[in-house]
Design a protein around this motif. Structure first.
Motif, PDB file in Angstrom:
ATOM      1  N   LEU A 118       0.832  -1.208   0.000  1.00 17.08           N
ATOM      2  CA  LEU A 118       0.000   0.000   0.000  1.00 17.08           C
ATOM      3  C   LEU A 118       0.863   1.253   0.000  1.00 17.08           C
ATOM      4  CD1 LEU A 118      -3.056  -0.827   2.279  1.00 17.08           C
ATOM      5  CD2 LEU A 118      -2.538  -1.493  -0.053  1.00 17.08           C
ATOM      6  N   GLN A 119       1.964   1.225   0.709  1.00 19.82           N
ATOM      7  CA  GLN A 119       2.862   2.374   0.702  1.00 19.82           C
ATOM      8  C   GLN A 119       3.461   2.584  -0.684  1.00 19.82           C
ATOM      9  OE1 GLN A 119       5.289   0.948   4.021  1.00 19.82           O
ATOM     10  NE2 GLN A 119       4.691   2.736   5.213  1.00 19.82           N
ATOM     11  N   TYR A 120       3.743   1.495  -1.377  1.00 13.83           N
ATOM     12  CA  TYR A 120       4.311   1.590  -2.719  1.00 13.83           C
ATOM     13  C   TYR A 120       3.324   2.234  -3.691  1.00 13.83           C
ATOM     14  CZ  TYR A 120       5.744   0.227  -7.382  1.00 13.83           C
ATOM     15  OH  TYR A 120       6.062   0.249  -8.718  1.00 13.83           O
ATOM     16  N   LEU A 121       2.057   1.954  -3.559  1.00 15.76           N
ATOM     17  CA  LEU A 121       1.045   2.432  -4.493  1.00 15.76           C
ATOM     18  C   LEU A 121       1.132   3.931  -4.743  1.00 15.76           C
ATOM     19  CD1 LEU A 121      -2.204   0.504  -3.499  1.00 15.76           C
ATOM     20  CD2 LEU A 121      -1.031   0.431  -5.689  1.00 15.76           C
ATOM     21  N   SER A 122       1.258   4.692  -3.671  1.00 15.88           N
ATOM     22  CA  SER A 122       1.221   6.144  -3.820  1.00 15.88           C
ATOM     23  C   SER A 122       2.502   6.705  -4.435  1.00 15.88           C
ATOM     24  CB  SER A 122       0.966   6.812  -2.468  1.00 15.88           C
ATOM     25  OG  SER A 122       2.020   6.551  -1.564  1.00 15.88           O
ATOM     26  N   THR A 123       3.537   5.856  -4.557  1.00 16.51           N
ATOM     27  CA  THR A 123       4.798   6.332  -5.131  1.00 16.51           C
ATOM     28  C   THR A 123       4.859   6.109  -6.635  1.00 16.51           C
ATOM     29  OG1 THR A 123       6.024   4.233  -4.886  1.00 16.51           O
ATOM     30  CG2 THR A 123       5.940   5.715  -2.961  1.00 16.51           C
ATOM     31  N   ASP A 124       3.913   5.359  -7.189  1.00 14.53           N
ATOM     32  CA  ASP A 124       3.876   5.080  -8.622  1.00 14.53           C
ATOM     33  C   ASP A 124       2.713   5.873  -9.223  1.00 14.53           C
ATOM     34  OD1 ASP A 124       3.110   3.866 -11.154  1.00 14.53           O
ATOM     35  OD2 ASP A 124       4.477   2.232 -10.648  1.00 14.53           O
ATOM     36  N   ALA A 184       2.549  -1.092  10.587  1.00 13.14           N
ATOM     37  CA  ALA A 184       1.830  -1.685   9.457  1.00 13.14           C
ATOM     38  C   ALA A 184       0.377  -1.231   9.413  1.00 13.14           C
ATOM     39  CB  ALA A 184       1.913  -3.212   9.534  1.00 13.14           C
ATOM     40  N   THR A 185      -0.303  -1.263  10.546  1.00 12.48           N
ATOM     41  CA  THR A 185      -1.715  -0.861  10.525  1.00 12.48           C
ATOM     42  C   THR A 185      -1.856   0.616  10.152  1.00 12.48           C
ATOM     43  OG1 THR A 185      -1.690  -0.499  12.936  1.00 12.48           O
ATOM     44  CG2 THR A 185      -2.503  -2.635  12.140  1.00 12.48           C
ATOM     45  N   GLU A 186      -0.932   1.458  10.589  1.00 10.97           N
ATOM     46  CA  GLU A 186      -1.006   2.869  10.230  1.00 10.97           C
ATOM     47  C   GLU A 186      -0.828   3.067   8.734  1.00 10.97           C
ATOM     48  OE1 GLU A 186      -1.705   6.571   9.771  1.00 10.97           O
ATOM     49  OE2 GLU A 186      -2.186   5.518  11.635  1.00 10.97           O
ATOM     50  N   ALA A 187       0.015   2.264   8.099  1.00 10.91           N
ATOM     51  CA  ALA A 187       0.180   2.349   6.651  1.00 10.91           C
ATOM     52  C   ALA A 187      -1.115   1.977   5.927  1.00 10.91           C
ATOM     53  CB  ALA A 187       1.316   1.442   6.189  1.00 10.91           C
ATOM     54  N   ILE A 188      -1.813   0.979   6.444  1.00  6.69           N
ATOM     55  CA  ILE A 188      -3.086   0.566   5.842  1.00  6.69           C
ATOM     56  C   ILE A 188      -4.138   1.657   6.037  1.00  6.69           C
ATOM     57  CG2 ILE A 188      -4.959  -1.131   5.974  1.00  6.69           C
ATOM     58  CD1 ILE A 188      -2.771  -3.203   6.771  1.00  6.69           C
ATOM     59  N   LEU A 189      -4.181   2.234   7.220  1.00 16.45           N
ATOM     60  CA  LEU A 189      -5.133   3.319   7.476  1.00 16.45           C
ATOM     61  C   LEU A 189      -4.796   4.543   6.623  1.00 16.45           C
ATOM     62  CD1 LEU A 189      -5.520   3.102  11.364  1.00 16.45           C
ATOM     63  CD2 LEU A 189      -6.966   2.082   9.596  1.00 16.45           C
ATOM     64  N   ALA A 190      -3.509   4.818   6.454  1.00 18.15           N
ATOM     65  CA  ALA A 190      -3.095   5.962   5.640  1.00 18.15           C
ATOM     66  C   ALA A 190      -3.521   5.780   4.188  1.00 18.15           C
ATOM     67  CB  ALA A 190      -1.581   6.146   5.731  1.00 18.15           C
TER      68      ALA A 190
END
Length: 203
Positions: A118-124, A184-190
């Protein structure tokens, strides 16, 4: 509209997976009310037990009142039947789970691995633009895309895919669990916050 059903899984279902479940259920539904149903189970569950005492205290300190009602339950085909996504706490849980429900092959991830995706998604930029605005469509798309995207977020040390088990371990291990799990949960919530807000602010 049916909620997105997420199951978190660990070993005894008294520490890691229920902590992740109450954290995600609270946070995701705060962002997208009624959009998610997050529950938990264990591969070798201490059936009907509540949270391990220290982990329960941690949940209460975070304002997660649902923790008081938790009772451990065993992973079974019935538990797995209607879930859209399974987040296991460690790699060791994946194969035993898939033996019970092979259809979930492309829907099982470790919590930390899924968070990195999920963190990768916003970088592409190309993938970022493709993320659907509707909540149900977004998560159905995400579960479909995640098996391919996992190849783009490899880790040099595979243990970084796991959340350490604090059961009957010293407090330093409990703290390590909290650090790994909440990152990890914060990344999913973000992720959900980012795309839900993007829809709300769209002209």
């Amino acid at each position: 509209m049916a909620p997105t059903r997420i199951l978190t899984v660990c070993t005894g279902n008294v520490c890691r997976s229920p902590m992740a479940a109450v954290e995600l259920d609270h946070g995701l539904n705060e962002i997208s009310p009624g959009g998610f149903e997050v529950t938990s189970a264990g591969m070798h569950a201490l059936v009907d037990e509540g949270f391990e005492q220290r982990v329960g205290r941690l949940a209460r300190d975070r304002g997660l009142e649902a923790a008081a009602a938790h009772r451990a339950r065993q992973v079974s085909p019935d538990v797995l039947r209607d879930v859209d996504l399974v987040l296991v706490m460690a790699r060791e849980h994946t194969q035993p789970l898939l033996q019970q429900s092979p259809r979930l092959l492309k829907k099982v991830f470790t919590l930390r691995e899924f968070a990195r995706i999920l963190q990768y998604l916003s970088t592409d930029p190309e993938i970022d633009r493709a993320v659907p605005g509707d909540r149900a469509e977004r998560w159905a798309w995400l579960v479909q895309q995640a098996p391919r995207l996992r190849q783009r977020v490899p880790v040099r040390h595979p243990e970084r895919n796991d959340v350490i088990d604090p059961y009957r371990q010293e407090d330093s291990v409990l703290q390590q669990m909290a650090d790994e799990l909440f990152e990890a949960t914060e990344a999913i919530l973000a992720f959900e916050r980012r795309y839900a807000e993007r829809v709300q602010t769209a002209p």
